[in-house]
Design an enzyme around this catalytic site. Structure first.
Site, mmCIF file in Angstrom:
data_model
loop_
_atom_site.group_PDB
_atom_site.id
_atom_site.type_symbol
_atom_site.label_atom_id
_atom_site.label_comp_id
_atom_site.label_asym_id
_atom_site.label_seq_id
_atom_site.Cartn_x
_atom_site.Cartn_y
_atom_site.Cartn_z
ATOM 1 N N PHE A 39 -0.602 -9.574 0.390
ATOM 2 C CA PHE A 39 -0.824 -8.405 1.232
ATOM 3 C C PHE A 39 -2.208 -7.791 1.049
ATOM 4 C CE2 PHE A 39 3.417 -8.639 -0.686
ATOM 5 C CZ PHE A 39 4.067 -9.238 0.383
ATOM 6 N N CYS A 40 -3.201 -8.641 0.801
ATOM 7 C CA CYS A 40 -4.583 -8.187 0.598
ATOM 8 C C CYS A 40 -4.660 -7.116 -0.488
ATOM 9 C CB CYS A 40 -5.186 -7.665 1.907
ATOM 10 S SG CYS A 40 -5.410 -8.943 3.151
ATOM 11 N N ASN A 41 -3.838 -7.262 -1.510
ATOM 12 C CA ASN A 41 -3.843 -6.324 -2.639
ATOM 13 C C ASN A 41 -3.705 -7.128 -3.927
ATOM 14 O OD1 ASN A 41 -3.399 -4.300 -4.571
ATOM 15 N ND2 ASN A 41 -2.293 -3.009 -3.124
#
Length: 800
Positions: free
Chosen positions: A393-395
């Site tokens: 999740f781009c985290n």
């Protein structure tokens, strides 16, 4: 556990009427992008149809109207966040990412530092490129330093000190943790200054509110960050590509503009490097023509919430209760042997709406303790009409923290071929990412129950056991001891059965020799990519890019993108034949037929035209086969704008679909390799395990055709193909090129276009998530005028 409802029955009915298109669907990715209301869109397009909005940089009656409307939208945004126009300005951007980039490249650090929270979006990590120094602040340390630790005292900021910037999300997009907004004041009070330093730096705070603002109340009259990044598609679903950075006026001076574009200056000289910037900060920073039509449409997003009588406080309660309901159900869910079903990744236990948002993040486990890959969960969810999100999740900070993935492990995963956004979900049996569901204001408990039914039906070893939540941990301890004892018994039983050759393909008896033999029983071509199969009854020519005429044509949509059965399921009913007397490809569907030339003559090149499209990420060039066949396809497939392209034989080598360590291989329009082989014995094995009630999979042929193989070989033993390195078809040699990983495409009946959940559901269950079925092959030696024939002896060699 109870379902806590906060909407009135009238509100629920109104929301349902606004999202009529969701019938039968289950959308659970609101943290990625929420959904737009149908009445919202109707109001937007009615507005655009009745009014004239022109470029606000022009000077006309319509441009003045546009300028006024844009100013009204700015005020409406500030009102939504309870911010005074005297205290904050709104700068429109393309989204939260550009907002973060704008601050990073404009912030005057003067040797100061960028400090960012461990749990942050990748776009925040990108800000490091513009900072002289950057540091990650672990979540546990942030709570210790910024949340009222008595050992941390307010430190005065020195006017001669350096400018430092702290960035953190109001809500984690990974686990939904709400980080305290009180941190803003603590940071600005100098809590991050080092005690040992004689001088104290000036601190500014950038709040990433992209995830938070959609379902929570952000009161900028109470909490006053210097900068706030937002994306409007997370609030209203439409428009996309529009966000804003809210800038506190007392902090404007720390932003230095290095570039100016159209509309940002009072005066500029072309003969000299001279310009006079505009006074208002949004006028200086909004380069070029802003997306004024999208900005106008925001008013109807706000109006949609007003019409439905929805406040952010009400939405926050609604989404929190949905998340808590799912979290508690997953927490108590166990397999028949008592082992847990879900590993949940959260900082809280959904005790308070103040610390947790409507996001649930998890991985699933099998009854034997093995992890279920997130790609498998995604495919099964798609079968059930459930849209959710998987990956990191781009985290990366939160992902690696919760999954306990070290930096060295990340590098190892990358070397093993895993990159952001792929479906390489397990490395050495351990997950590289997770599954996330998230809720919006239009989400329902019916959707939550549909998701839970999918988990229970497809991933729980029945009968389901519900784990009671213990108050003091004693019941948990007894439960864990029992679960561990049962798990050990299961492992011992699996080991015994493995030695006997039971339990799925990897446990079948090993061959005592290094060679296996079979017969090539069927050859299939697919002249038009993703359309019906053409069976070869005798022999067929091999070329340097696969079987002759195999996947040499493809159908593209009005945008030029290749379409497949994922978009148009009835493509499989479009049946091709090759007429070598008339030298045409004949397409048949619905009792109608159309013929196109097999080969391209020189005069065709002068009359037609070439088009670029993409297959599996690679650019391919095709010759457009003309308007007549385009209209025929559009009419018979009931999709406007379709066109037929023929691959050009002289197209340069493609680069991505079959590239290994820089090698390039010519391919037809096939996805991965020149040829795909399935073992008929493996198909029989699968067919025997599909429930009898699935009428679409009754026949062996129906199941076989779903795997869209070029070669069907009967090795008599299932799964032996997976271990072969070299295959010899009479005297033609092929080499193993990879396993074919299956998705929901195999759930489409290739004779009718009808869909069911099989055979993917059975394949997932029986293969323990390793949904590989069939192997890719490439030729070992390219020779001219070689043929392959049905009935050929096939020899497979394992150790070569």
């Amino acid at each position: 556990m109870s379902k806590v409802r906060v909407y009135s029955s009238d509100q629920e009915a109104s929301i349902k009427a606004d999202f009529d298109r969701l019938k039968g669907s289950c959308y659970l990715d609101h943290a990625g992008a929420t959904l737009y209301s149908e009445k919202q869109l109707q109001a937007i397009f009615a507005d655009l149809s009745k009014n004239i909005y022109s470029n606000p940089h022009a000077r006309s009656t319509s441009s003045e109207t546009t300028i006024d409307i844009i100013d009204i939208v700015r005020y409406r945004i500030l009102k939504f966040f309870k911010a005074s126009p005297e205290e904050y300005s709104v700068i429109f951007t393309s989204g939260a990412t550009q907002s973060l980039k704008l601050i990073a490249e404009s912030f005057s650090f003067h040797g100061g530092s960028l400090v960012y929270l461990e749990d942050n979006h990748t776009s925040v990590l990108g800000m490091r490129s513009f900072a002289p120094n950057s540091h990650e602040l672990k979540v546990r340390d942030a709570f210790n330093i910024l949340s009222g630790n008595p050992d941390v005292k307010k430190r005065d900021c020195d006017e001669k000190g350096e400018n430092c910037l702290f960035v953190y999300p109001a809500q984690s997009n990974f686990a939904g943790t709400k980080f305290p907004l009180s941190w803003i004041e603590a940071v600005k009070d100098g809590a991050l200054n080092r005690p040992e330093r004689k001088s104290s730096n000036r601190w500014y705070c950038l709040l990433d509110a992209a995830c938070f603002a959609a379902t929570n109340n952000l009161d900028l009259g109470k909490f006053k960050p210097d900068f706030v990044a937002i994306s409007f598609y997370k609030l209203f679903g439409y428009p996309t590509g529009l966000g804003a950075i809210l800038v506190r006026r007392t902090s404007e001076d720390v932003l230095v503009k290095k570039y100016y574009g159209g509309g940002t200056v009072f005066m500029a000289l072309s003969s000299e490097d001279v310009m006079i910037p505009r006074v208002n900060i949004h006028e200086r920073f909004e380069d070029g023509t802003i997306p004024f039509l999208s900005i106008v449409s925001l008013l109807h997003g706000f109006e949609a919430l007003n019409r439905l009588q929805l406040t952010q406080t009400l939405i926050s309660k609604h989404t929190f209760n949905l998340g808590k309901y799912i979290f508690e159900r997953l927490s108590e869910m166990c397999h028949s042997n008592g082992s847990i079903v879900a590993v949940l990744y959260h900082d809280s236990m959904f005790e308070s709406i103040d610390t947790q948002g409507g996001i649930v993040n998890f991985n699933l486990k099998r009854s034997n303790g093995d992890y279920v890959g997130y790609a498998e969960v995604l495919h099964i969810a798609n079968l059930h009409g459930i849209q959710l999100r998987t990956g990191c999740f781009c985290n990366p900070g939160a992902c690696h923290k919760f999954l306990k993935i070290t930096s060295s492990a990340v590098r190892k995963h990358f070397e093993a071929g895993h990159v952001c956004g792929d479906q390489h979900d397990l490395v050495d049996g351990y997950p590289t990412g997770s599954v996330r569901i998230s809720f919006g204001y239009m989400s329902t408990f019916e959707e939550a129950d549909k998701f839970l039914r999918m988990i229970e039906t497809c991933f729980v070893t029945l009968p389901l056991v519900r784990r009671k939540q213990a108050k003091h941990g004693r019941e948990d301890q007894r439960f864990n001891r029992r679960a561990r004892a049962i798990e050990e018994d299961v492992k011992a039983k699996r080991h015994s059965e493995k030695e006997k050759g039971f339990l799925h393909h990897e446990l079948l008896p090993a061959q005592s020799h290094s060679e296996t033999t079979g017969e090539l029983v069927k050859i299939y071509l697919y002249p038009v990519k993703s359309c019906g199969a053409l069976e070869v009854t005798q022999s067929w020519k091999l070329t340097d890019i696969g079987l002759e005429y195999d996947r040499r044509w493809m159908i593209v949509n009005a945008s030029g993108s290749c379409v497949s059965q994922k978009q148009i399921k009835t493509l499989c009913t479009l049946k091709p034949t090759l007429d070598f007397v008339s030298k045409t490809l004949i397409l048949k569907i619905n009792g109608s037929e159309m013929a196109v030339p097999l080969e391209l003559a020189e005069e065709d090149f002068s009359e037609g035209y070439f088009c670029n499209s993409k297959v599996c990420g690679d650019k391919v060039q095709g010759f457009d086969c003309g308007n007549k066949v385009a209209e025929w396809l559009s009419d018979n497939l009931e999709h406007p704008g379709l066109r037929l392209l023929r691959q050009c034989d002289f197209t340069p080598t493609t680069s991505g679909r079959n590239t290994i360590k820089g090698e390039q291989t010519l391919l037809s329009l096939a996805n991965k390799a020149e040829y795909l082989l399935v073992n008929l014995a493996t198909v029989r094995w699968l067919r025997e395990r599909i429930p009898q009630e699935d009428v679409l999979c009754h026949s062996l042929e129906s199941v076989l055709l779903r795997f869209r193989a070029n070669f069907v070989v009967d090795f008599t033993e299932p799964f032996v193909e997976n271990d072969l390195a070299i295959l010899l078809f009479n005297d033609v040699t092929f080499k193993f090129s990879g396993h074919c990983v299956r998705c929901q495409m195999i759930c489409i009946d290739q004779q009718t276009g009808e869909t069911s959940k099989e055979p993917l559901q059975t394949l997932s269950r029986e293969m323990q998530g390793k949904m590989r079925f069939g192997i890719y092959l490439n030729r070992c030696h390219i020779e001219i005028d070689r043929f392959i024939q049905v009935g050929s002896l096939v020899q497979g060699f394992r150790n070569c």
